[in-house]
Enzyme design. Sequence first.
Site, PDB file in Angstrom:
ATOM      1  N   THR A  99       0.831  -1.221   0.000  1.00  0.00           N
ATOM      2  CA  THR A  99       0.000   0.000   0.000  1.00  0.00           C
ATOM      3  C   THR A  99       0.860   1.263   0.000  1.00  0.00           C
ATOM      4  O   THR A  99       0.340   2.363   0.032  1.00  0.00           O
ATOM      5  CB  THR A  99      -0.878   0.021   1.265  1.00  0.00           C
ATOM      6  OG1 THR A  99      -0.063  -0.376   2.386  1.00  0.00           O
ATOM      7  CG2 THR A  99      -2.043  -0.941   1.136  1.00  0.00           C
ATOM      8  N   GLY A 125       4.692   0.025  -3.699  1.00  0.00           N
ATOM      9  CA  GLY A 125       3.658  -1.017  -3.825  1.00  0.00           C
ATOM     10  C   GLY A 125       2.526  -0.576  -4.738  1.00  0.00           C
ATOM     11  O   GLY A 125       2.069  -1.326  -5.611  1.00  0.00           O
ATOM     12  N   TYR A 158      18.849   3.105  10.078  1.00  0.00           N
ATOM     13  CA  TYR A 158      18.124   2.491   8.947  1.00  0.00           C
ATOM     14  C   TYR A 158      19.101   1.673   8.099  1.00  0.00           C
ATOM     15  O   TYR A 158      18.810   0.559   7.683  1.00  0.00           O
ATOM     16  CB  TYR A 158      17.527   3.632   8.130  1.00  0.00           C
ATOM     17  CG  TYR A 158      16.892   3.313   6.815  1.00  0.00           C
ATOM     18  CD1 TYR A 158      17.606   3.506   5.627  1.00  0.00           C
ATOM     19  CD2 TYR A 158      15.582   2.875   6.734  1.00  0.00           C
ATOM     20  CE1 TYR A 158      17.020   3.264   4.398  1.00  0.00           C
ATOM     21  CE2 TYR A 158      14.987   2.631   5.502  1.00  0.00           C
ATOM     22  CZ  TYR A 158      15.715   2.832   4.338  1.00  0.00           C
ATOM     23  OH  TYR A 158      15.124   2.597   3.112  1.00  0.00           O
TER      24      TYR A 158
HETATM   25  P1  NAP Z   1       6.158   3.761   2.031  1.00  0.00           P
HETATM   26  O1  NAP Z   1       5.453   4.514   0.968  1.00  0.00           O
HETATM   27  O2  NAP Z   1       6.425   4.407   3.331  1.00  0.00           O
HETATM   28  O3  NAP Z   1       5.354   2.386   2.302  1.00  0.00           O
HETATM   29  C1  NAP Z   1       5.769   1.552   3.346  1.00  0.00           C
HETATM   30  C2  NAP Z   1       4.947   0.296   3.268  1.00  0.00           C
HETATM   31  O4  NAP Z   1       5.383  -0.599   4.287  1.00  0.00           O
HETATM   32  C3  NAP Z   1       3.463   0.568   3.473  1.00  0.00           C
HETATM   33  O5  NAP Z   1       2.700  -0.282   2.646  1.00  0.00           O
HETATM   34  C4  NAP Z   1       3.286   0.194   4.931  1.00  0.00           C
HETATM   35  O6  NAP Z   1       1.977  -0.253   5.263  1.00  0.00           O
HETATM   36  C5  NAP Z   1       4.255  -0.971   5.049  1.00  0.00           C
HETATM   37  N1  NAP Z   1       4.624  -1.189   6.436  1.00  0.00           N
HETATM   38  C6  NAP Z   1       5.291  -0.343   7.248  1.00  0.00           C
HETATM   39  N2  NAP Z   1       5.402  -0.877   8.482  1.00  0.00           N
HETATM   40  C7  NAP Z   1       4.780  -2.095   8.433  1.00  0.00           C
HETATM   41  C8  NAP Z   1       4.535  -3.121   9.382  1.00  0.00           C
HETATM   42  N3  NAP Z   1       4.944  -3.030  10.653  1.00  0.00           N
HETATM   43  N4  NAP Z   1       3.860  -4.222   8.980  1.00  0.00           N
HETATM   44  C9  NAP Z   1       3.424  -4.339   7.698  1.00  0.00           C
HETATM   45  N5  NAP Z   1       3.621  -3.406   6.738  1.00  0.00           N
HETATM   46  C10 NAP Z   1       4.289  -2.292   7.126  1.00  0.00           C
HETATM   47  O7  NAP Z   1       7.558   3.208   1.494  1.00  0.00           O
HETATM   48  P2  NAP Z   1       8.129   3.228  -0.008  1.00  0.00           P
HETATM   49  O8  NAP Z   1       8.705   4.568  -0.279  1.00  0.00           O
HETATM   50  O9  NAP Z   1       7.118   2.638  -0.932  1.00  0.00           O
HETATM   51  O10 NAP Z   1       9.383   2.230   0.157  1.00  0.00           O
HETATM   52  C11 NAP Z   1       9.268   0.888  -0.251  1.00  0.00           C
HETATM   53  C12 NAP Z   1      10.625   0.243  -0.043  1.00  0.00           C
HETATM   54  O11 NAP Z   1      11.621   0.962  -0.799  1.00  0.00           O
HETATM   55  C13 NAP Z   1      11.113   0.266   1.400  1.00  0.00           C
HETATM   56  O12 NAP Z   1      11.726  -0.981   1.705  1.00  0.00           O
HETATM   57  C14 NAP Z   1      12.161   1.381   1.433  1.00  0.00           C
HETATM   58  O13 NAP Z   1      13.142   1.128   2.427  1.00  0.00           O
HETATM   59  C15 NAP Z   1      12.728   1.288   0.059  1.00  0.00           C
HETATM   60  N6  NAP Z   1      13.334   2.529  -0.465  1.00  0.00           N
HETATM   61  C16 NAP Z   1      12.608   3.690  -0.484  1.00  0.00           C
HETATM   62  C17 NAP Z   1      13.191   4.834  -1.036  1.00  0.00           C
HETATM   63  C18 NAP Z   1      12.426   6.138  -1.129  1.00  0.00           C
HETATM   64  O14 NAP Z   1      13.041   7.151  -1.532  1.00  0.00           O
HETATM   65  N7  NAP Z   1      11.151   6.164  -0.817  1.00  0.00           N
HETATM   66  C19 NAP Z   1      14.482   4.798  -1.541  1.00  0.00           C
HETATM   67  C20 NAP Z   1      15.185   3.581  -1.511  1.00  0.00           C
HETATM   68  C21 NAP Z   1      14.589   2.453  -0.980  1.00  0.00           C
HETATM   69  P3  NAP Z   1       0.822   0.829   5.630  1.00  0.00           P
HETATM   70  O15 NAP Z   1       0.392   1.397   4.317  1.00  0.00           O
HETATM   71  O16 NAP Z   1      -0.228   0.027   6.308  1.00  0.00           O
HETATM   72  O17 NAP Z   1       1.464   1.858   6.510  1.00  0.00           O
HETATM   73  O1  GFB Z   2      15.180  12.461   0.512  1.00  0.00           O
HETATM   74  P1  GFB Z   2      15.987  13.016   1.641  1.00  0.00           P
HETATM   75  O2  GFB Z   2      15.245  13.464   2.847  1.00  0.00           O
HETATM   76  O3  GFB Z   2      16.998  11.970   2.209  1.00  0.00           O
HETATM   77  O4  GFB Z   2      16.875  14.233   1.043  1.00  0.00           O
HETATM   78  P2  GFB Z   2      18.417  11.487   1.664  1.00  0.00           P
HETATM   79  C1  GFB Z   2      17.591  15.019   1.947  1.00  0.00           C
HETATM   80  C2  GFB Z   2      18.271  16.169   1.225  1.00  0.00           C
HETATM   81  O5  GFB Z   2      17.278  17.111   0.778  1.00  0.00           O
HETATM   82  C3  GFB Z   2      19.158  16.898   2.209  1.00  0.00           C
HETATM   83  C4  GFB Z   2      17.454  18.352   1.483  1.00  0.00           C
HETATM   84  O6  GFB Z   2      20.225  17.496   1.518  1.00  0.00           O
HETATM   85  C5  GFB Z   2      18.202  17.947   2.764  1.00  0.00           C
HETATM   86  O7  GFB Z   2      18.903  19.077   3.296  1.00  0.00           O
HETATM   87  N1  GFB Z   2      16.128  18.945   1.780  1.00  0.00           N
HETATM   88  C6  GFB Z   2      15.767  20.214   1.493  1.00  0.00           C
HETATM   89  C7  GFB Z   2      15.110  18.328   2.370  1.00  0.00           C
HETATM   90  N2  GFB Z   2      14.518  20.452   1.920  1.00  0.00           N
HETATM   91  C8  GFB Z   2      14.079  19.281   2.481  1.00  0.00           C
HETATM   92  C9  GFB Z   2      12.853  18.906   3.090  1.00  0.00           C
HETATM   93  O8  GFB Z   2      11.915  19.702   3.256  1.00  0.00           O
HETATM   94  N3  GFB Z   2      12.761  17.611   3.517  1.00  0.00           N
HETATM   95  C10 GFB Z   2      13.787  16.713   3.354  1.00  0.00           C
HETATM   96  N4  GFB Z   2      13.617  15.431   3.759  1.00  0.00           N
HETATM   97  N5  GFB Z   2      14.984  17.043   2.788  1.00  0.00           N
HETATM   98  C11 GFB Z   2      17.423   9.137   2.023  1.00  0.00           C
HETATM   99  C12 GFB Z   2      17.213   8.256   3.232  1.00  0.00           C
HETATM  100  O9  GFB Z   2      18.477  10.040   2.321  1.00  0.00           O
HETATM  101  O10 GFB Z   2      17.793   8.350   0.917  1.00  0.00           O
HETATM  102  C13 GFB Z   2      16.083   7.321   2.946  1.00  0.00           C
HETATM  103  O11 GFB Z   2      16.912   9.082   4.353  1.00  0.00           O
HETATM  104  C14 GFB Z   2      16.213   6.646   1.638  1.00  0.00           C
HETATM  105  O12 GFB Z   2      15.990   6.378   3.986  1.00  0.00           O
HETATM  106  C15 GFB Z   2      16.739   7.526   0.510  1.00  0.00           C
HETATM  107  O13 GFB Z   2      17.044   5.527   1.790  1.00  0.00           O
HETATM  108  C16 GFB Z   2      17.237   6.708  -0.661  1.00  0.00           C
HETATM  109  O14 GFB Z   2      18.442  11.352   0.199  1.00  0.00           O
HETATM  110  O15 GFB Z   2      19.439  12.344   2.303  1.00  0.00           O
END
Ligand code: NAP
Ligand code: GFB
Length: 309
Positions: free
Chosen positions: A10, A14, A133
Site C-alpha cells: 500500500t 507497492g 536504517y
Molecule cells: P512507504 O510509501 O512508506 O510504504 C511503506 C509500506 O510498508 C506501506 O505499505 C506500509 O503499510 C508498510 N509497512 C510499514 N510498516 C509495516 C509493518 N509493521 N507491517 C506491515 N507493513 C508495514 O515506502 P516506499 O517509499 O514505498 O518504500 C518501499 C521500499 O523501498 C522500502 O523498503 C524502502 O526502504 C525502500 N526505499 C525507499 C526509497 C524512497 O526514496 N522512498 C528509496 C530507496 C529504498 P501501511 O500502508 O499500512 O502503513
Molecule cells: O530524501 P531526503 O530526505 O533523504 O533528502 P536522503 C535530503 C536532502 O534534501 C538533504 C534536502 O540534503 C536535505 O537538506 N532537503 C531540502 C530536504 N529540503 C528538504 C525537506 O523539506 N525535507 C527533506 N527530507 N529534505 C534518504 C534516506 O536520504 O535516501 C532514505 O533518508 C532513503 O531512507 C533515501 O534511503 C534513498 O536522500 O538524504
Amino acid sequence: MKNIIITGGTGMVGQALNSVINNRQDNYYFISSKDYDLTSIEETKQMFETIKPDYVIHLAAYVGGLFRNINQKIDMFEKNLLINYNIVKYSHEYGVRKLIACLSTCIFPDKVKYPINEEQLHNGPPHDSNNAYAYAKRMLEFHISLYRNQYNNNFMCIIPTNIYGEYDNFNLKDAHVIPALIHQCYLAVKNDLDFIVKGTGTPLRQFIYSKDLANIILKLLYSDKQINNLIISVNNEISIKDIAIKIASEFKYKKEIKYDTLYEDGQLKKTVSNSLLTDTFNDIIFTELDIGLKNTIEWFINHYDSARK
Ligand code: NAP
Ligand code: GFB
C-alpha cells in the site's frame, strides 16, 4: 497461478507496482500493516500460513527522509530489523521460490569510491544521518546471503536510489525531499508564503520515478537471471537546489526560493553506478524527471485530502 506477496503493497512503490501489473497471470497480494503487522513474528507466520506464497516482493519498511532518519533512529533500527528478520525467516521456512527484498542506496559506506557499485555495500560505515536504517537494511542483505550460501535459496536484494512518485508520504517533517518540497511549495503558493528549502541545496541526488522502479521489479520477478544485489538507479544526478527550482516552476511560484541552512544537508552525494542493471536488461526506460515531477505534483493536488501528509 502463483501466489505472490508484495509486502509494503500500500506504499508508494507497492502502489506503483499495482498500477503497472497488467496481465494478472498470478495471484498478487498487496499487504498493508492493517492486514499483518510484520514486526510481529506471529502475524508474519500467519500471513505465510494463509497465503502460502511462491514469490515474495519485500517492500515493507519504516521509511522516511533525512530528518526522520536523524530523529527516530531507534524506531528506524528496531522496526526494520524485526520486519526484515520475520520476512527472511518465513520465506525460507515456507519454501518461497523467489524473494526480492529492498535495500537503498543511502546504506552504502559514506567514505567510498564513486560511482558506488554493489560490491561496496559493507566496505565501511554508512553516513551518520541514517546509520540506524542503514544497518537494519545491511542486516537484511547479510541475512539473505546466509540463506543463499547455506541453502542456495533464490533470494536477492534490489538497491534503489531515491524514489519519488504518486502515493508517496508528503509529510512536511518526515518525508523524503521531493514530496516534502512539493507539499511546501503547494502551501507557499496557496497561502502566499515563502518556499523554504532545508539545508544549502547543494547536495546531489539520483531520483527514480516509482513506476520505472516497479517495471524493473516486475522484470526481475519473471526473469531467471541470478543476481545477488542489484542497484536500480538513473544515471544523472541533480542538486536539491535544481529540484526545488523545477518544483517551483511547476507550481508557478514567482518569489525567491529561500534556504534554511540551520537544517542539515545529510550526505553530499551517493552517486551509484547502474551498469549491472543496464547490462542485465537492455530495454530499461527511465521517465524524464520533469514528467515524473509533473505527474507527482498533479496527483498530489488532485488527492490532497487523502494523501499521506
Ligand atoms: P512507504 O510509501 O512508506 O510504504 C511503506 C509500506 O510498508 C506501506 O505499505 C506500509 O503499510 C508498510 N509497512 C510499514 N510498516 C509495516 C509493518 N509493521 N507491517 C506491515 N507493513 C508495514 O515506502 P516506499 O517509499 O514505498 O518504500 C518501499 C521500499 O523501498 C522500502 O523498503 C524502502 O526502504 C525502500 N526505499 C525507499 C526509497 C524512497 O526514496 N522512498 C528509496 C530507496 C529504498 P501501511 O500502508 O499500512 O502503513
Ligand atoms: O530524501 P531526503 O530526505 O533523504 O533528502 P536522503 C535530503 C536532502 O534534501 C538533504 C534536502 O540534503 C536535505 O537538506 N532537503 C531540502 C530536504 N529540503 C528538504 C525537506 O523539506 N525535507 C527533506 N527530507 N529534505 C534518504 C534516506 O536520504 O535516501 C532514505 O533518508 C532513503 O531512507 C533515501 O534511503 C534513498 O536522500 O538524504
